[in-house]
Design a protein around this motif. Sequence first.
Motif, short mmCIF file in Angstrom:
data_model
loop_
_atom_site.label_atom_id
_atom_site.label_comp_id
_atom_site.label_asym_id
_atom_site.label_seq_id
_atom_site.Cartn_x
_atom_site.Cartn_y
_atom_site.Cartn_z
N GLU A 62 8.11 -2.11 7.79
CA GLU A 62 8.89 -0.91 7.51
C GLU A 62 8.23 -0.07 6.40
O GLU A 62 8.29 1.16 6.42
N ALA A 63 7.61 -0.74 5.44
CA ALA A 63 6.96 -0.02 4.34
C ALA A 63 5.75 0.76 4.80
O ALA A 63 5.35 1.74 4.15
N SER A 64 5.16 0.37 5.93
CA SER A 64 3.95 1.03 6.41
C SER A 64 4.18 2.51 6.72
O SER A 64 3.23 3.30 6.74
N ARG A 65 5.43 2.91 6.94
CA ARG A 65 5.72 4.31 7.21
C ARG A 65 5.39 5.20 6.01
O ARG A 65 5.19 6.42 6.16
N TYR A 66 5.32 4.61 4.83
CA TYR A 66 5.05 5.38 3.62
C TYR A 66 3.59 5.30 3.15
O TYR A 66 3.25 5.82 2.08
N PHE A 67 2.72 4.67 3.94
CA PHE A 67 1.33 4.51 3.53
C PHE A 67 0.64 5.86 3.34
O PHE A 67 -0.13 6.06 2.40
N ALA A 68 0.90 6.80 4.25
CA ALA A 68 0.28 8.13 4.12
C ALA A 68 0.80 8.85 2.89
O ALA A 68 0.04 9.53 2.19
N LEU A 69 2.09 8.70 2.61
CA LEU A 69 2.69 9.34 1.44
C LEU A 69 2.07 8.79 0.16
O LEU A 69 1.75 9.55 -0.77
N VAL A 70 1.88 7.48 0.10
CA VAL A 70 1.23 6.87 -1.06
C VAL A 70 -0.21 7.38 -1.18
O VAL A 70 -0.69 7.66 -2.27
N GLY A 71 -0.87 7.52 -0.04
CA GLY A 71 -2.22 8.07 -0.05
C GLY A 71 -2.27 9.46 -0.64
O GLY A 71 -3.19 9.80 -1.39
N GLY A 72 -1.28 10.27 -0.31
CA GLY A 72 -1.21 11.62 -0.88
C GLY A 72 -1.08 11.58 -2.39
O GLY A 72 -1.68 12.38 -3.11
N GLY A 73 -0.29 10.62 -2.89
CA GLY A 73 -0.14 10.47 -4.33
C GLY A 73 -1.44 10.04 -4.99
O GLY A 73 -1.80 10.52 -6.07
N ILE A 74 -2.17 9.14 -4.32
CA ILE A 74 -3.47 8.71 -4.84
C ILE A 74 -4.43 9.89 -4.90
O ILE A 74 -5.11 10.11 -5.92
N GLY A 75 -4.49 10.66 -3.83
CA GLY A 75 -5.37 11.82 -3.80
C GLY A 75 -5.02 12.85 -4.85
O GLY A 75 -5.92 13.42 -5.51
N ALA A 76 -3.72 13.10 -5.05
CA ALA A 76 -3.29 14.06 -6.06
C ALA A 76 -3.66 13.58 -7.46
O ALA A 76 -4.12 14.37 -8.31
N GLY A 77 -3.46 12.29 -7.72
CA GLY A 77 -3.81 11.74 -9.02
C GLY A 77 -5.30 11.84 -9.30
O GLY A 77 -5.72 12.20 -10.41
N LEU A 78 -6.12 11.55 -8.29
CA LEU A 78 -7.57 11.64 -8.46
C LEU A 78 -8.02 13.09 -8.64
O LEU A 78 -8.94 13.38 -9.41
N GLY A 79 -7.37 13.99 -7.92
CA GLY A 79 -7.70 15.41 -8.07
C GLY A 79 -7.41 15.91 -9.48
O GLY A 79 -8.19 16.66 -10.06
N LEU A 80 -6.28 15.48 -10.03
CA LEU A 80 -5.91 15.86 -11.39
C LEU A 80 -6.89 15.26 -12.39
O LEU A 80 -7.29 15.92 -13.36
N LEU A 81 -7.29 14.02 -12.16
CA LEU A 81 -8.26 13.37 -13.04
C LEU A 81 -9.59 14.12 -13.05
O LEU A 81 -10.18 14.35 -14.11
N TYR A 82 -10.04 14.52 -11.85
CA TYR A 82 -11.31 15.25 -11.78
C TYR A 82 -11.22 16.57 -12.54
O TYR A 82 -12.19 16.98 -13.21
#
Length: 257
Positions: A31-51
Amino acid sequence: MNKQKLLLAVSFLTRIPVKVPAPIDATSLNEASRYFALVGGGIGAGLGLLYYFLQLFLPNEISIVLLLAAGLLLTGAFHEDGFADVWDGFGGGWSVSQKLTIMKDSRLGTYGTAALVLLLLAKYQQLMLLSGQASWLAMALVCAHTLSRAMATSIIGLLRYAQEDAQSKVKPVAQCLSAGSRQVLYASAGSILLLMWLLGAFTLLQSVALVGVLWLTRLLCIMWFKHQLGGYTGDCLGAAQQIAELVIYSFCIQVWL
C-alpha cells in the motif's frame, strides 16, 4: 492521504529518520508503494534546493559532485545498489538461480562496479549540461526523481516476482500494486508533468512525448527482466528507476538546450 503509509514510503526509500507508528508487513508495504513517486518528488525538490545554495558559494563542478553525494546519502544509494546488483547478476550468471545468487551477494563485482562508475559519470555530465541555469537543474531533479520512481513502481504486478528471491526474503519489496495504488501513483506523475507545463518547462506535446519515452523505457526494462529472470526482483526495480532517471535527464537536455 494515509499518513502512516506515506511515512513508511519515506522510511523505505530514504535514510530520513521517521517513526512508522504501526508494524511493517507485506500488505502495508504494498500500500505504501503508491507514495513512492511522491517521495521521489520530495527528494528531487530537496536536492534542487541544496544545489541552489551550493552554487552560490562553490564552483559548479564541485556543487554537482556534492549534489550527487547528497543524493546517495539521502537515499542510502538504495536504487544504485539495485542497479549494480542487476549488472553483476545478469553479467556474471548463466542460469536464473546463478543470477539471483549473485544479485543477493553483498559484494560488488566487476560488472556492477563498471556499471556504477558509468552511471555516476553519466549523471554528472547530464547535470553539468543542465546547470546552465539553476532553475533548469532544479526542475529536472524534481521531474526525474518523481517520474523515474513512478515508472519503476508501475512495473510491480506486471511481471511475477522471482520465486527464489521471494523465498530468500533478502530485501523487502512491494509485490502487488492495487488499482487504487496505481491511480495515486499516476496522479503523482501527472501532477509533476502539469507543474512542468505551468512553469513553461514543457509544452503539452513535449509532456506527451516524455510519457511515451518512459512507456517505451518501461517496456524495454520489462522485456529485459523477463528474458533474464522470467520476472523481477527489488534490484530490478532499482535498476529501472536509475535507467529512467538517466532517460529523463537526457530528454530535458534535448528539450531545453
